[in-house]
Scaffold this motif. Structure first.
Motif, short mmCIF file in Angstrom:
data_model
loop_
_atom_site.label_atom_id
_atom_site.label_comp_id
_atom_site.label_asym_id
_atom_site.label_seq_id
_atom_site.Cartn_x
_atom_site.Cartn_y
_atom_site.Cartn_z
N TRP A 71 0.85 -1.19 0.00
CA TRP A 71 0.00 0.00 0.00
C TRP A 71 0.89 1.24 0.00
O TRP A 71 1.70 1.44 0.88
CB TRP A 71 -0.90 -0.01 1.23
CG TRP A 71 -1.95 1.08 1.23
CD1 TRP A 71 -1.98 2.19 2.02
CD2 TRP A 71 -3.13 1.14 0.42
NE1 TRP A 71 -3.10 2.94 1.74
CE2 TRP A 71 -3.82 2.34 0.77
CE3 TRP A 71 -3.66 0.31 -0.58
CZ2 TRP A 71 -5.02 2.70 0.16
CZ3 TRP A 71 -4.86 0.69 -1.19
CH2 TRP A 71 -5.51 1.86 -0.82
N LYS A 72 0.73 2.04 -1.03
CA LYS A 72 1.47 3.30 -1.15
C LYS A 72 2.98 3.11 -0.98
O LYS A 72 3.64 3.87 -0.28
CB LYS A 72 0.93 4.34 -0.16
CG LYS A 72 -0.50 4.76 -0.48
CD LYS A 72 -0.97 5.90 0.38
CE LYS A 72 -2.35 6.38 -0.08
NZ LYS A 72 -2.88 7.46 0.77
N GLY A 73 3.49 2.05 -1.61
CA GLY A 73 4.92 1.81 -1.61
C GLY A 73 5.46 1.12 -0.38
O GLY A 73 6.67 0.89 -0.28
N SER A 74 4.60 0.79 0.57
CA SER A 74 5.03 0.08 1.77
C SER A 74 4.47 -1.34 1.78
O SER A 74 3.42 -1.61 1.19
CB SER A 74 4.56 0.82 3.03
OG SER A 74 5.23 2.06 3.18
N LYS A 75 5.18 -2.21 2.45
CA LYS A 75 4.72 -3.59 2.60
C LYS A 75 4.14 -3.77 3.99
O LYS A 75 4.81 -3.49 4.99
CB LYS A 75 5.86 -4.58 2.39
CG LYS A 75 5.42 -6.04 2.49
CD LYS A 75 6.58 -7.01 2.40
CE LYS A 75 6.08 -8.45 2.52
NZ LYS A 75 7.19 -9.43 2.56
#
Length: 290
Positions: A71-75
């Protein structure tokens, strides 16, 4: 996805009394983030978390299980834990290795005994915690009553960062108290919000809860407190940064709400975990014992 940077990893446990809605919430988050193409249901035995035959038959979680999403570049590594007393050992073990916990409380029936136990386990591990008032679309769901129950039985430092838009079957979204914007969700369950102004009917409640949030954030930081005492207000960015610090230092416990079975106000929780919760780099090393 490619290997994630440590700073962009969120290891989060979902804890609560049994049947509070942990599995439904975690399932909805993975679906809304695009981690699965269909949203499973506990009642159908089709969730990605409860896959054991006994879990499917009993419609409860018996052991901890994990799924991840981006989500939005985060895991986000999401760990669903059992909530019934006989299986709480798994929840306790999980809370030793994650970096934050979402404590799920049913908006209809409030805090139950096992929720208090897992809260104490999370406190023992000095974990950042958020409280998610689930099942907001159910009959007898009451945000303010559930909030008071949380403050009475878990922590007086529980502070809303959202208030609901609509009531019971008419619950359709939330007001983001940091930005003072309403997020409204469609009935089709796609989980995508439409942003709009705060409804006039909610302005008084939203203003009051925003003021309480600003005050709580200011009290957790000397510099923000000084500015707050001088001007009586903080900017949205100051509130956001103060919320991050206060949450990670456990000086306050943010309260969110939603109806995960219908994907109402699930994506704001994904945003919150990415923006506010700590990564492994923000946590002290685990100390071993001889």
């Amino acid at each position: 996805m490619k290997q994630a940077e440590t700073a962009k990893i969120r290891n989060v446990a979902f804890v609560a009394h049994g049947s509070a809605g942990k599995t439904t919430l975690a399932e909805a988050m993975v679906f809304c983030a695009g981690g699965t193409t269909r949203q499973g249901r506990v009642e159908d035995g089709s969730t990605i978390f409860d896959f054991d035959e006994d879990e499917v038959r009993r419609q409860i979680s018996i052991s901890a299980s994990m799924a991840w999403c981006e989500w939005k570049g985060s895991k986000l590594n999401l760990v669903d834990t059992p909530g019934f007393a006989v299986f709480l050992g798994d929840a306790r073990s999980v809370l030793r290795v994650v970096d934050g916990a979402v404590v799920v409380v049913g908006a209809t029936d409030g805090v139950k005994v096992q929720t208090e136990k897992v809260w104490s386990y999370a406190a023992d591990n000095q974990l950042a915690r958020a409280i998610y008032l689930s099942k907001m679309d159910r009959e007898r769901a009451d945000f303010l009553r559930a909030l008071e129950d949380v403050r009475k039985n878990l922590s007086a430092k529980a502070v809303p960062v959202q208030v609901p838009v609509g009531h019971e079957a008419g619950f359709v979204g939330v007001v983001d108290l940091v930005r003072m914007r309403a997020l409204r969700f469609t009935p089709d369950g796609n989980g995508k919000p439409t942003e709009e102004d705060v409804p006039d009917a909610l302005r008084e409640l939203a203003d009051a809860q925003r003021a309480a949030l600003v005050e709580a954030v200011a009290e957790a930081d000397d510099q923000l407190l000084e500015k707050y005492l001088e001007s009586g207000e903080l900017s949205d960015e100051e509130v956001r940064q103060g919320l991050i610090q206060a949450t990670r230092e456990q000086k306050l416990f943010p309260v969110l709400c939603g109806a995960p079975a219908r994907n109402v106000a699930v994506t704001p929780l994904l945003d919150f975990l990415v923006d506010v919760f700590p990564s492994p780099l923000d946590r002290p090393p685990v100390e071993g014992a001889d």
